[in-house]
Design a protein around this motif. Structure first.
Motif, mmCIF file in Angstrom:
data_model
loop_
_atom_site.group_PDB
_atom_site.id
_atom_site.type_symbol
_atom_site.label_atom_id
_atom_site.label_comp_id
_atom_site.label_asym_id
_atom_site.label_seq_id
_atom_site.Cartn_x
_atom_site.Cartn_y
_atom_site.Cartn_z
ATOM 1 N N VAL A 334 -14.957 50.473 57.352
ATOM 2 C CA VAL A 334 -15.911 51.503 56.940
ATOM 3 C C VAL A 334 -15.851 51.546 55.426
ATOM 4 O O VAL A 334 -14.787 51.803 54.846
ATOM 5 C CB VAL A 334 -15.556 52.883 57.537
ATOM 6 C CG1 VAL A 334 -16.538 53.936 57.036
ATOM 7 C CG2 VAL A 334 -15.563 52.838 59.060
ATOM 8 N N LEU A 335 -16.978 51.291 54.769
ATOM 9 C CA LEU A 335 -16.972 51.098 53.319
ATOM 10 C C LEU A 335 -18.064 51.928 52.644
ATOM 11 O O LEU A 335 -19.167 52.091 53.189
ATOM 12 C CB LEU A 335 -17.187 49.619 52.968
ATOM 13 C CG LEU A 335 -16.219 48.612 53.618
ATOM 14 C CD1 LEU A 335 -16.844 48.028 54.877
ATOM 15 C CD2 LEU A 335 -15.875 47.498 52.665
ATOM 16 N N ARG A 336 -17.757 52.447 51.469
ATOM 17 C CA ARG A 336 -18.762 53.103 50.654
ATOM 18 C C ARG A 336 -19.761 52.058 50.182
ATOM 19 O O ARG A 336 -19.390 50.961 49.791
ATOM 20 C CB ARG A 336 -18.102 53.795 49.460
ATOM 21 C CG ARG A 336 -17.109 54.874 49.852
ATOM 22 C CD ARG A 336 -16.444 55.494 48.637
ATOM 23 N NE ARG A 336 -17.405 56.060 47.720
ATOM 24 C CZ ARG A 336 -17.537 55.704 46.449
ATOM 25 N NH1 ARG A 336 -16.753 54.763 45.942
ATOM 26 N NH2 ARG A 336 -18.438 56.268 45.676
ATOM 27 N N GLN A 337 -21.049 52.416 50.208
ATOM 28 C CA GLN A 337 -22.099 51.455 49.852
ATOM 29 C C GLN A 337 -22.653 51.759 48.469
ATOM 30 O O GLN A 337 -23.104 52.871 48.194
ATOM 31 C CB GLN A 337 -23.220 51.478 50.894
ATOM 32 C CG GLN A 337 -24.301 50.454 50.613
ATOM 33 C CD GLN A 337 -25.355 50.378 51.704
ATOM 34 O OE1 GLN A 337 -26.208 49.499 51.692
ATOM 35 N NE2 GLN A 337 -25.313 51.299 52.656
ATOM 36 N N HIS A 338 -22.645 50.744 47.628
ATOM 37 C CA HIS A 338 -23.129 50.894 46.255
ATOM 38 C C HIS A 338 -24.634 51.166 46.256
ATOM 39 O O HIS A 338 -25.422 50.450 46.871
ATOM 40 C CB HIS A 338 -22.839 49.615 45.463
ATOM 41 C CG HIS A 338 -23.225 49.721 44.020
ATOM 42 N ND1 HIS A 338 -22.441 50.343 43.080
ATOM 43 C CD2 HIS A 338 -24.338 49.286 43.363
ATOM 44 C CE1 HIS A 338 -23.035 50.287 41.909
ATOM 45 N NE2 HIS A 338 -24.180 49.653 42.041
#
Length: 420
Positions: A334-338
């Protein structure tokens, strides 16, 4: 009347005989008071967390459900993928190990807390009522028999919980590749094939998931092979983990005699015959020794503070698949999206990787876990450097994403990498 009807469970010394444990299971009065427990098993990527989300969404309103999640590796991901409000389910996450080994003692402690803690947040949210049910999601690399044995090894736990069923989630599209059939060990190796058979052997229900990815002939073939492994298991085909829950939960289908047929010492305490978790992970108990599946596997947990640009992530993931080949078993994150308010959810089994947007998750960091044969130090360093480069590239592009304050434990440019 059983021993628990005659003597307070807090006074029991924990050294019950096998006969006493059987007596407890046959006590009619006790059956009505105990909390029903379901063990959820299945190999990595089969869809256990997807099914768990479906259960909680379907049953979570007005009912108090406890969830124990176990992940292989130190960086937890599955707890972020549970989309339920935390007030709807009392959740305990147990990373860095499989329930059948290092954290099994912690499982007993967790079950004791759940059974004896009406002051918990979930109890307050539901008016102080007792638990309606318990769901234990095992790591995909956990053997199930020792987890089931936990419900009979501690008197307090046995008095508080009734093991209702063991549910194994299988991936219809990858089952043949993993299990390999009678004459084969499977593409993932003999240890994985053996683990999958053992998970099925003690299961009461098999959710044959991802049936939308196979045709009816393939589905029937896999179902037949599953019944060869365990003729008593009920195979329930499904898609996206969605199924009639009356076929799975509160079915009262766990067979103590069946467990004893797999392990003659199932009701014998660890103190009487050793913990079975020594070298080789044979789990003793009179069964033929074999390596535990996770003895050949490692996990690499990666975490950075920065948001990551989607196309760059997808390019890097493709390179990871090419680099690892069949050594890659599972990948999730689960990753923060730029540049976007939504985050990215990564789900991968073998070489099949899916990257999707999720607007209902708000991760504080970007986390990714790689599971497979990734113990080589040089390989791990290469993967760590590649992941760190993704964050560095996004940082050079400017803020571009929603405001974010890095946690105190980690600067915006620091990679946190952990493995097992």
């Amino acid at each position: 009347m059983c021993i628990f009807c005659e003597k307070a469970k807090s006074e029991l010394d924990g050294n019950l005989t096998a006969a006493q444990k059987r007596e407890i299971e046959s006590c009619v009065d006790l059956q009505e008071r105990r909390i029903r427990a379901t063990i959820l098993t299945g190999f990595l990527g089969a869809g256990k967390t997807t099914f768990l989300n479906f259960v909680l969404k379907s049953l979570g309103h007005g009912r108090r459900i406890a969830v124990v999640q176990n992940e292989f590796g130190k960086v937890p991901i599955d707890d972020q993928l549970m989309l339920l409000e935390k007030s709807a389910a009392e959740t305990i996450v147990m990373p860095n190990g499989c329930l059948c080994c290092r954290v099994r003692g912690d499982l007993v402690d967790a079950l004791r807390r759940l059974a004896d803690a009406p002051e918990t947040l979930a109890a307050e949210a539901s008016g102080g009522q007792k638990l309606d049910s318990l769901l234990i999601e095992c790591s995909g690399l956990s053997e199930v028999l020792p987890v089931a044995q936990t419900f009979f090894s501690d008197p307090f736990v046995q008095a508080s919980f009734k093991l209702d069923s063991v549910v194994c989630v299988c991936d219809a599209a990858s089952f043949d590749q993993l299990e390999g059939g009678v004459a084969s060990e499977g593409a993932a190796g003999a240890d994985v094939a053996q683990l999958l058979r053992e998970q099925l052997a003690i299961s009461d229900v098999c959710l044959l998931n991802k049936c939308d990815l196979v045709d009816s002939a393939q589905r029937d073939q896999v179902s037949s092979r599953i019944r060869e492994v365990n003729p008593a298991v009920r195979v329930v085909p499904c898609r996206h983990g969605k199924v009639n829950l009356a076929q799975v939960l509160q079915v009262n289908s766990f067979s103590l005699d069946g467990a004893i047929s797999l392990d003659a010492h199932f009701l014998t305490s660890d103190a009487d015959h050793g913990d079975g978790h020594g070298e080789g992970h044979d789990h003793g108990h009179g069964r033929e020794e074999h390596p535990h599946a996770h003895s050949a596997m490692s996990s690499l947990g990666l975490e950075i503070a920065e948001a990551i640009e989607r196309s760059a992530l997808e390019d890097w993931l493709r390179s990871v698949v090419e680099r690892l080949g069949q050594d890659l078993i599972r990948l999730k994150g689960v990753l923060r999206q730029h540049g976007e308010a939504s985050c990215l959810v990564v789900q991968g089994v073998g070489g099949h990787i899916d990257v999707s947007d999720a607007s209902d998750l708000q991760p504080a960091t970007s986390r990714l876990v790689i599971i497979g044969r990734v113990s080589d130090w040089g390989l791990r360093k290469e993967l760590q450097d590649g992941f760190l480069a993704l964050g560095a590239a996004s940082a050079k592009q400017g803020p571009g994403s929603r405001a974010f304050q890095p946690p105190d434990r980690m600067s915006a440019s620091k990679l946190r990498a952990e493995g097992g």
